[in-house]
Scaffold this motif. Sequence first.
Motif, PDB file in Angstrom:
ATOM      1  N   LYS A 204       0.838  -1.198   0.000  1.00 22.33           N
ATOM      2  CA  LYS A 204       0.000   0.000   0.000  1.00 22.33           C
ATOM      3  C   LYS A 204       0.875   1.250   0.000  1.00 22.33           C
ATOM      4  N   ALA A 205       1.850   1.268   0.899  1.00 21.92           N
ATOM      5  CA  ALA A 205       2.719   2.436   1.018  1.00 21.92           C
ATOM      6  C   ALA A 205       3.532   2.660  -0.252  1.00 21.92           C
ATOM      7  N   ARG A 206       4.010   1.556  -0.852  1.00 20.75           N
ATOM      8  CA  ARG A 206       4.823   1.675  -2.072  1.00 20.75           C
ATOM      9  C   ARG A 206       3.995   2.275  -3.209  1.00 20.75           C
ATOM     10  N   ILE A 207       2.774   1.777  -3.393  1.00 17.26           N
ATOM     11  CA  ILE A 207       1.940   2.280  -4.488  1.00 17.26           C
ATOM     12  C   ILE A 207       1.526   3.722  -4.232  1.00 17.26           C
ATOM     13  N   LEU A 208       1.157   4.038  -2.996  1.00 22.34           N
ATOM     14  CA  LEU A 208       0.807   5.428  -2.680  1.00 22.34           C
ATOM     15  C   LEU A 208       2.005   6.338  -2.846  1.00 22.34           C
ATOM     16  N   GLY A 209       3.197   5.832  -2.499  1.00 22.33           N
ATOM     17  CA  GLY A 209       4.406   6.626  -2.688  1.00 22.33           C
ATOM     18  C   GLY A 209       4.669   6.888  -4.161  1.00 22.33           C
ATOM     19  N   ASN A 210       4.496   5.854  -5.005  1.00 19.79           N
ATOM     20  CA  ASN A 210       4.667   6.040  -6.449  1.00 19.79           C
ATOM     21  C   ASN A 210       3.632   7.027  -6.994  1.00 19.79           C
ATOM     22  N   PHE A 211       2.413   6.894  -6.505  1.00 13.31           N
ATOM     23  CA  PHE A 211       1.345   7.804  -6.931  1.00 13.31           C
ATOM     24  C   PHE A 211       1.719   9.247  -6.583  1.00 13.31           C
ATOM     25  N   ALA A 212       2.208   9.450  -5.365  1.00 16.74           N
ATOM     26  CA  ALA A 212       2.578  10.803  -4.926  1.00 16.74           C
ATOM     27  C   ALA A 212       3.784  11.320  -5.701  1.00 16.74           C
TER      28      ALA A 212
ATOM     29  N   VAL B 214       2.561  16.555  -4.966  1.00 15.03           N
ATOM     30  CA  VAL B 214       1.840  16.797  -3.719  1.00 15.03           C
ATOM     31  C   VAL B 214       0.374  17.114  -3.991  1.00 15.03           C
ATOM     32  N   ALA B 215       0.107  17.892  -5.051  1.00 15.14           N
ATOM     33  CA  ALA B 215      -1.281  18.229  -5.376  1.00 15.14           C
ATOM     34  C   ALA B 215      -2.075  16.980  -5.721  1.00 15.14           C
ATOM     35  N   GLY B 216      -1.444  16.039  -6.416  1.00 17.71           N
ATOM     36  CA  GLY B 216      -2.114  14.786  -6.738  1.00 17.71           C
ATOM     37  C   GLY B 216      -2.392  13.960  -5.499  1.00 17.71           C
ATOM     38  N   ALA B 217      -1.431  13.941  -4.567  1.00 13.53           N
ATOM     39  CA  ALA B 217      -1.638  13.200  -3.319  1.00 13.53           C
ATOM     40  C   ALA B 217      -2.782  13.816  -2.516  1.00 13.53           C
ATOM     41  N   ARG B 218      -2.867  15.131  -2.498  1.00 14.78           N
ATOM     42  CA  ARG B 218      -3.964  15.799  -1.782  1.00 14.78           C
ATOM     43  C   ARG B 218      -5.312  15.442  -2.402  1.00 14.78           C
ATOM     44  N   SER B 219      -5.353  15.466  -3.742  1.00 14.70           N
ATOM     45  CA  SER B 219      -6.626  15.168  -4.405  1.00 14.70           C
ATOM     46  C   SER B 219      -7.049  13.730  -4.146  1.00 14.70           C
ATOM     47  N   LEU B 220      -6.079  12.790  -4.168  1.00 10.98           N
ATOM     48  CA  LEU B 220      -6.407  11.396  -3.886  1.00 10.98           C
ATOM     49  C   LEU B 220      -6.907  11.244  -2.457  1.00 10.98           C
TER      50      LEU B 220
ATOM     51  N   LEU C  68      -6.559   5.189   4.536  1.00 14.40           N
ATOM     52  CA  LEU C  68      -5.871   5.336   3.255  1.00 14.40           C
ATOM     53  C   LEU C  68      -5.774   6.811   2.861  1.00 14.40           C
ATOM     54  N   ALA C  69      -6.794   7.600   3.205  1.00 14.44           N
ATOM     55  CA  ALA C  69      -6.768   9.025   2.872  1.00 14.44           C
ATOM     56  C   ALA C  69      -5.601   9.719   3.576  1.00 14.44           C
ATOM     57  N   VAL C  70      -5.408   9.411   4.849  1.00  8.50           N
ATOM     58  CA  VAL C  70      -4.295  10.006   5.598  1.00  8.50           C
ATOM     59  C   VAL C  70      -2.965   9.496   5.048  1.00  8.50           C
ATOM     60  N   ALA C  71      -2.878   8.195   4.760  1.00  7.36           N
ATOM     61  CA  ALA C  71      -1.637   7.621   4.221  1.00  7.36           C
ATOM     62  C   ALA C  71      -1.277   8.250   2.883  1.00  7.36           C
ATOM     63  N   ALA C  72      -2.284   8.557   2.064  1.00  6.37           N
ATOM     64  CA  ALA C  72      -2.020   9.181   0.768  1.00  6.37           C
ATOM     65  C   ALA C  72      -1.364  10.546   0.938  1.00  6.37           C
ATOM     66  N   LEU C  73      -1.769  11.302   1.967  1.00  3.29           N
ATOM     67  CA  LEU C  73      -1.140  12.604   2.232  1.00  3.29           C
ATOM     68  C   LEU C  73       0.313  12.462   2.657  1.00  3.29           C
ATOM     69  N   LEU C  74       0.592  11.419   3.433  1.00  7.18           N
ATOM     70  CA  LEU C  74       1.929  11.257   4.005  1.00  7.18           C
ATOM     71  C   LEU C  74       2.895  10.535   3.080  1.00  7.18           C
ATOM     72  N   ALA C  75       2.374   9.831   2.076  1.00  2.00           N
ATOM     73  CA  ALA C  75       3.224   8.969   1.248  1.00  2.00           C
ATOM     74  C   ALA C  75       4.193   9.747   0.368  1.00  2.00           C
ATOM     75  N   ALA C  76       3.996  11.059   0.260  1.00  2.00           N
ATOM     76  CA  ALA C  76       4.916  11.860  -0.558  1.00  2.00           C
ATOM     77  C   ALA C  76       6.223  12.151   0.162  1.00  2.00           C
ATOM     78  N   TYR C  77       6.312  11.802   1.444  1.00  2.00           N
ATOM     79  CA  TYR C  77       7.455  12.230   2.245  1.00  2.00           C
ATOM     80  C   TYR C  77       8.188  11.050   2.871  1.00  2.00           C
ATOM     81  N   THR C  78       9.470  11.269   3.118  1.00  5.40           N
ATOM     82  CA  THR C  78      10.296  10.266   3.787  1.00  5.40           C
ATOM     83  C   THR C  78      11.013  10.898   4.958  1.00  5.40           C
ATOM     84  N   THR C  79      11.329  10.072   5.952  1.00  7.96           N
ATOM     85  CA  THR C  79      12.088  10.564   7.098  1.00  7.96           C
ATOM     86  C   THR C  79      13.569  10.547   6.775  1.00  7.96           C
ATOM     87  N   ASP C  80      14.294  11.442   7.398  1.00  5.04           N
ATOM     88  CA  ASP C  80      15.758  11.425   7.333  1.00  5.04           C
ATOM     89  C   ASP C  80      16.241  10.791   8.627  1.00  5.04           C
ATOM     90  N   PRO C  81      16.873   9.621   8.556  1.00  6.46           N
ATOM     91  CA  PRO C  81      17.226   8.918   9.790  1.00  6.46           C
ATOM     92  C   PRO C  81      18.332   9.574  10.605  1.00  6.46           C
TER      93      PRO C  81
END
Length: 456
Positions: A232-240, A245-251, A262-275
């Motif tokens: 789920k995260a991989r596909i949402l990340g690819n989508f974003a 970001v505008a596409g992730a918001r619309s989704l 899934l709506a919340v995950a779609a907003l967050l999937a555009a971003y990654t953490t810096d470890p």
Amino acid sequence: ALPAAAGQAAPEATTPAWRDPNALTGNPIIDNLAPAQRAHVYALAHSQMKQDMAQSRDLLTSRVNDAQAEYMATGRAANPPSEAEFIQAYGQADGVQRYQAFQDVATLGQRIQQTKTLSNADLVAMVNNSKPTPGEGFADRQRNYEILQRAVEQTLEDRHKDPVKFALQNPAFGIQPIKDFGDMNALMAEVGKRKGAMGKIASDYGTPPTLLTNEEATAFGKFLDTLQTPDKARILGNFAAIGDVAGARSLSAQLKDKNNTLAVAALLAAYTTDPTTHWFGPDTPGTNVGQMYLDGKDAIEQKRVKIDAQAEFGIKAQIYTALDGVYQTPQGRDTAAEAAFGIYGKLQADGSGDVERAVDLATGGIMQFNGGKIAKPYGWDDGKFKDAMTDTMPKAIADAGGTFIAGGQQISAADFAKSLPGARLQTFGQGSYLVMAGNDVVRNLDGTPYILKVAP
């Protein structure tokens, strides 16, 4: 009227020529007949003419009906009758009038087809320019005008309800229906096309930027539900990544009423953490934030992390306190709180339940700015944001020019730009803000709130 004899003007007749046995045709055989015989020939000719016109009308009526149906359905007709055919069937005056009414229907059909491609503003202008004026044929033109009005009203309503579905009717946008969400290559290729057309569709239709039809969004949500969390995260990340970001918001907006997680995950999937640092962004290595949220939700629901009711209340209270006053609407605050609590579950499962870190990852980080709290753009620290508000954004506003409304008064772009470093902001979305002006917000000239976009 019968033709005049050669070299003679047509006689002025008070009765129709076919009733006058003295009328001349120019044909010596007929003109040399006895008056009674000539009158008989005229009567036969008139009867035959009436019969021919009746047959012509019958044939023409069928063709007119077919052509009008084609015009209304496609804007074109394969074999429309000519003006001469109308005159042959109805005579000069009536034939010309009926042909004009037929042409009006053709024009109406073409205009209705244009509703698929014209912008909302052009549709309104077309209706205004089509308003008929009184005169011959006014009733028919008024009826066509009312049909056009209803067609445009229906078009505007359909666009508002499902902009992408309507845009699929316009070949100029270059987009196609999505039928198989399991074909990732085809899906992402189409998402890329939709991203390219998204701004134009939103501008033409006066709707928020959108990537999927309502039906597609429902199908996509059901498809994601069948997958494991990493997928789920991989596909949402690819989508974003492709939809931006505008596409992730619309989704996210389209999924919200169907599956809030899934709506919340779609907003967050555009971003990654810096470890390695407290800050993070889409260009830094690390874990996908959307996956962190989904993992945390799973851990909480499956009770793999121990958060009892009292502790949960305390954690959520801390999250809401951190978010108090940040967002324009309660819905925005609640979405951020839901994201933070899910991420907290993941951090807790990993042995580091840090509420502040969870809020940072859910929002981009909270900072004080001119007496209020805002959520920063992802990956930005306080200094970068303040520099943007002091230099980059005022310059961009001044260069763009225009006029704004602040506190009920019109101000120039230059004056608005000067006031920006000291303005109070309210978070409108990730990287975008409302600029406060007293108890109201700065607005565009049309009265809509001005959205300050600091970061994509």
